[in-house]
Design an enzyme around this catalytic site. Structure first.
Site, PDB file in Angstrom:
ATOM      1  N   ARG A  83       2.367  -1.309   7.076  1.00 45.01           N
ATOM      2  CA  ARG A  83       3.349  -1.372   8.170  1.00 45.01           C
ATOM      3  C   ARG A  83       4.001  -2.735   8.361  1.00 45.01           C
ATOM      4  O   ARG A  83       5.182  -2.819   8.672  1.00 45.01           O
ATOM      5  CB  ARG A  83       2.695  -0.877   9.466  1.00 45.01           C
ATOM      6  CG  ARG A  83       2.436   0.613   9.434  1.00 45.01           C
ATOM      7  CD  ARG A  83       1.478   1.053  10.495  1.00 45.01           C
ATOM      8  NE  ARG A  83       0.135   0.500  10.280  1.00 45.01           N
ATOM      9  CZ  ARG A  83      -0.896   0.741  11.068  1.00 45.01           C
ATOM     10  NH1 ARG A  83      -0.760   1.531  12.121  1.00 45.01           N
ATOM     11  NH2 ARG A  83      -2.085   0.217  10.818  1.00 45.01           N
TER      12      ARG A  83
ATOM     13  N   TYR B 117      -7.396  14.757   2.189  1.00 48.92           N
ATOM     14  CA  TYR B 117      -6.725  15.574   1.178  1.00 48.92           C
ATOM     15  C   TYR B 117      -7.755  16.168   0.207  1.00 48.92           C
ATOM     16  O   TYR B 117      -8.957  16.019   0.402  1.00 48.92           O
ATOM     17  CB  TYR B 117      -5.626  14.751   0.489  1.00 48.92           C
ATOM     18  CG  TYR B 117      -4.599  14.267   1.500  1.00 48.92           C
ATOM     19  CD1 TYR B 117      -3.918  15.188   2.304  1.00 48.92           C
ATOM     20  CD2 TYR B 117      -4.364  12.916   1.714  1.00 48.92           C
ATOM     21  CE1 TYR B 117      -3.008  14.761   3.265  1.00 48.92           C
ATOM     22  CE2 TYR B 117      -3.458  12.481   2.677  1.00 48.92           C
ATOM     23  CZ  TYR B 117      -2.785  13.409   3.447  1.00 48.92           C
ATOM     24  OH  TYR B 117      -1.901  12.995   4.405  1.00 48.92           O
TER      25      TYR B 117
ATOM     26  N   SER C  12       0.852  -1.190   0.000  1.00 49.91           N
ATOM     27  CA  SER C  12       0.000   0.000   0.000  1.00 49.91           C
ATOM     28  C   SER C  12       0.894   1.249   0.000  1.00 49.91           C
ATOM     29  O   SER C  12       2.012   1.212   0.516  1.00 49.91           O
ATOM     30  CB  SER C  12      -0.869  -0.067   1.266  1.00 49.91           C
ATOM     31  OG  SER C  12      -1.969   0.784   1.180  1.00 49.91           O
TER      32      SER C  12
ATOM     33  N   GLN D 189       0.199   6.190  -7.144  1.00 51.35           N
ATOM     34  CA  GLN D 189      -0.957   6.825  -6.499  1.00 51.35           C
ATOM     35  C   GLN D 189      -0.824   8.336  -6.670  1.00 51.35           C
ATOM     36  O   GLN D 189       0.153   8.934  -6.207  1.00 51.35           O
ATOM     37  CB  GLN D 189      -1.011   6.492  -5.000  1.00 51.35           C
ATOM     38  CG  GLN D 189      -2.290   7.032  -4.350  1.00 51.35           C
ATOM     39  CD  GLN D 189      -2.288   6.948  -2.828  1.00 51.35           C
ATOM     40  OE1 GLN D 189      -1.347   7.416  -2.188  1.00 51.35           O
ATOM     41  NE2 GLN D 189      -3.327   6.392  -2.249  1.00 51.35           N
TER      42      GLN D 189
ATOM     43  N   CYS E 141       4.024   7.306   2.183  1.00 47.55           N
ATOM     44  CA  CYS E 141       4.807   8.541   2.040  1.00 47.55           C
ATOM     45  C   CYS E 141       6.128   8.395   2.777  1.00 47.55           C
ATOM     46  O   CYS E 141       6.159   7.909   3.903  1.00 47.55           O
ATOM     47  CB  CYS E 141       4.065   9.701   2.685  1.00 47.55           C
ATOM     48  SG  CYS E 141       2.788  10.329   1.654  1.00 47.55           S
TER      49      CYS E 141
HETATM   50  C1  FMN Z   1       4.588   5.431   6.657  1.00 39.62           C
HETATM   51  C2  FMN Z   1       3.207   5.436   6.059  1.00 39.62           C
HETATM   52  C3  FMN Z   1       2.920   6.277   4.991  1.00 39.62           C
HETATM   53  C4  FMN Z   1       1.654   6.242   4.378  1.00 39.62           C
HETATM   54  N1  FMN Z   1       1.448   6.990   3.254  1.00 39.62           N
HETATM   55  C5  FMN Z   1       0.294   6.833   2.557  1.00 39.62           C
HETATM   56  C6  FMN Z   1       0.129   7.400   1.277  1.00 39.62           C
HETATM   57  O1  FMN Z   1       1.050   7.975   0.695  1.00 39.62           O
HETATM   58  N2  FMN Z   1      -1.068   7.249   0.670  1.00 39.62           N
HETATM   59  C7  FMN Z   1      -2.096   6.548   1.241  1.00 39.62           C
HETATM   60  O2  FMN Z   1      -3.178   6.460   0.664  1.00 39.62           O
HETATM   61  N3  FMN Z   1      -1.941   5.954   2.434  1.00 39.62           N
HETATM   62  C8  FMN Z   1      -0.775   6.054   3.088  1.00 39.62           C
HETATM   63  N4  FMN Z   1      -0.585   5.362   4.253  1.00 39.62           N
HETATM   64  C9  FMN Z   1      -1.638   4.421   4.708  1.00 39.62           C
HETATM   65  C10 FMN Z   1      -1.319   2.995   4.224  1.00 39.62           C
HETATM   66  O3  FMN Z   1      -1.296   2.906   2.813  1.00 39.62           O
HETATM   67  C11 FMN Z   1      -2.308   1.960   4.799  1.00 39.62           C
HETATM   68  O4  FMN Z   1      -3.565   2.190   4.243  1.00 39.62           O
HETATM   69  C12 FMN Z   1      -2.404   2.024   6.312  1.00 39.62           C
HETATM   70  O5  FMN Z   1      -1.110   2.119   6.897  1.00 39.62           O
HETATM   71  C13 FMN Z   1      -3.118   0.808   6.881  1.00 39.62           C
HETATM   72  O6  FMN Z   1      -2.461  -0.380   6.515  1.00 39.62           O
HETATM   73  P1  FMN Z   1      -1.451  -1.185   7.527  1.00 39.62           P
HETATM   74  O7  FMN Z   1      -2.218  -1.439   8.787  1.00 39.62           O
HETATM   75  O8  FMN Z   1      -1.107  -2.427   6.779  1.00 39.62           O
HETATM   76  O9  FMN Z   1      -0.278  -0.301   7.782  1.00 39.62           O
HETATM   77  C14 FMN Z   1       0.659   5.395   4.891  1.00 39.62           C
HETATM   78  C15 FMN Z   1       0.950   4.586   5.986  1.00 39.62           C
HETATM   79  C16 FMN Z   1       2.204   4.575   6.559  1.00 39.62           C
HETATM   80  C17 FMN Z   1       2.485   3.658   7.710  1.00 39.62           C
END
Ligand code: FMN
Length: 399
Positions: free
Chosen positions: A329, A184, A24, A101, A27
């Site tokens: 994560r 956003y 996913s 994205q 950033c």
């Molecule tokens: C370091 C970090 C940066 C993220 N940046 C974005 C991003 O650029 N665009 C987005 O839609 N979600 C972003 N997210 C959200 C993740 O894509 C994801 O939806 C969210 O962390 C939940 O998934 P997880 O529990 O597997 O981490 C970010 C999450 C993390 C941890």
């Protein structure tokens, strides 16, 4: 025996991923003037080496003022295309589908990063810019107010989405996602909390959806018909159901009509009466949204949110809540999670998800270890060097 769904090929339109594991977007706050650096190549490369089917580049702004911080990614200049092409090509060479994205921060631009508490840039001096949004409502009390966009600025930003889509295509990305979530710009138009416009872009649900749909139409027009388009939304946002799942179903139906191929479910993000941890952070916390969207619209879905365990991922696919397993994560911590998952799900050869030269070496080591343990079951760590040397055939040595 058929493979678990997690490890079956996923194909949509002209694109096929080797498995259903999707990195996913994340950033990094490590871009220079919006462009990728070695960090991006190495960081994303490790997920591709680790076996992920699809690797998303982070949220990438369609114009410079659409970045959150000066270190956020952007694809607003044709000169950036070769830098992104290097990343997309590298991911592809490692067997992953490179995905982009695109987004725009709107009023959440001109900030510092999360480790600086997302404070407004004024406090940092020098680099701040005037952020724009649907209305002039600040992100939080005391933050600088964005400027409400004029109709011609709305047109300009829609055009910027189209141009950045063209650049993404030229750079070799194969899946496109519109970032319409997390507070956003697109989400700022959708939300009645911060959209107070009285023109055709504010008021009723259909008016608030207008900007999102114009962006979707513009992106789809530039994105090849044989390549999938995803749309990421905050499925619920605002305490008291100010943006709720019924609204999201209505939105999903509209974007599906415009050619979106998969709905990526997230939540939260608009300040004021709402916040990100709106949905309790339990394992798989967005999966119920994936299921509902799919049932009501027929769109394939993805719903990242604390999916960390192989059996959990496999069950979510088999239950039909989602079609792809988006993860952030857990992969950040464990970039070769696909190999671990393949072991847990008892695939015949979990190492097949690694590059062939890694797999070759590790298969060799597996044979050596098995031979060593069969000969003498005491822990190998207690052996002396000569015992180690004597434990296997000649090929046990380094080459
Ligand atoms: C370091 C970090 C940066 C993220 N940046 C974005 C991003 O650029 N665009 C987005 O839609 N979600 C972003 N997210 C959200 C993740 O894509 C994801 O939806 C969210 O962390 C939940 O998934 P997880 O529990 O597997 O981490 C970010 C999450 C993390 C941890």
């Amino acid at each position: 025996m058929t493979n678990p769904l997690l490890f079956q090929t996923w194909a949509l339109k002209g694109v096929a991923a080797r498995n259903r594991i999707v990195v996913s977007p994340m950033c990094q706050y490590k871009s220079v003037d919006g462009s990728p650096t070695d960090w991006h190549l190495v960081n994303l490369g490790r997920y591709a080496i680790g076996g992920a089917g699809v690797v998303f580049y982070e949220e990438t702004a369609v114009e410079a003022r659409g970045r959150k911080t000066p270190h956020c990614a952007g694809l607003f200049d044709d000169a950036q295309v070769p830098l992104y092409r290097r990343i997309a090509g590298f991911l592809k060479s490692l067997g992953s589908v490179p995905a982009m994205q695109l987004g725009h921060s709107g009023s959440r631009g001109s900030e510092m990063g999360p480790m600086q508490g997302r404070a407004s840039l004024e406090q940092d001096g020098g680099e701040a810019w005037q952020a724009i949004s649907a209305s002039d409502i600040p992100v939080r009390a005391g933050a600088p107010a964005p400027r409400a966009m004029t109709r011609s600025e709305i047109r300009d930003v829609v055009d910027a989405f189209a141009s950045a889509t063209r650049r993404s295509r030229e750079a070799g990305f194969e899946i496109m996602e519109i970032h319409g979530a997390h507070g956003y710009l697109i989400h700022q138009f959708l939300s009645p909390v911060v959209n107070r416009r009285t023109d055709a872009y504010g008021g009723s649900l259909s008016n608030r959806m207008r900007f999102a749909l114009e962006v979707t139409e513009a992106v789809r027009a530039e994105w090849p018909d044989d390549k999938p388009l995803f749309y990421r939304a905050s499925c619920v946002d605002g305490k008291g159901g100010i943006w709720n799942l019924d609204d999201t179903v209505a939105l999903a139906r509209e974007v599906a009509r415009l050619g979106v191929d998969l709905f990526d479910c997230s939540s939260g993000g608009i300040t004021g009466t709402s916040d990100m941890p709106l949905v309790a952070r339990v394992p798989g916390y967005h999966l119920p949204f994936g299921r509902r969207i799919k049932e009501e619209t027929g769109l394939p879905t993805m719903a990242p949110g604390m999916i960390t365990e192989p059996l959990q991922a496999e069950r979510a696919l088999q239950d039909g809540a989602i079609d792809l397993v988006g993860m952030a994560r857990q992969l950040m911590m464990h970039a070769d999670w696909p190999v671990h998952a393949a072991e847990v799900l008892q695939m015949a050869d979990p190492l097949e998800w690694l590059p062939e030269d890694f797999a070759f070496r590790l298969r060799g080591r597996k044979d050596q270890r098995e031979m060593a343990f069969n000969r003498d079951p005491q822990p190998v760590s207690t052996w002396s060097a000569p015992e180690m040397a004597a434990s296997g055939p000649a090929r046990a040595g380094h080459r």
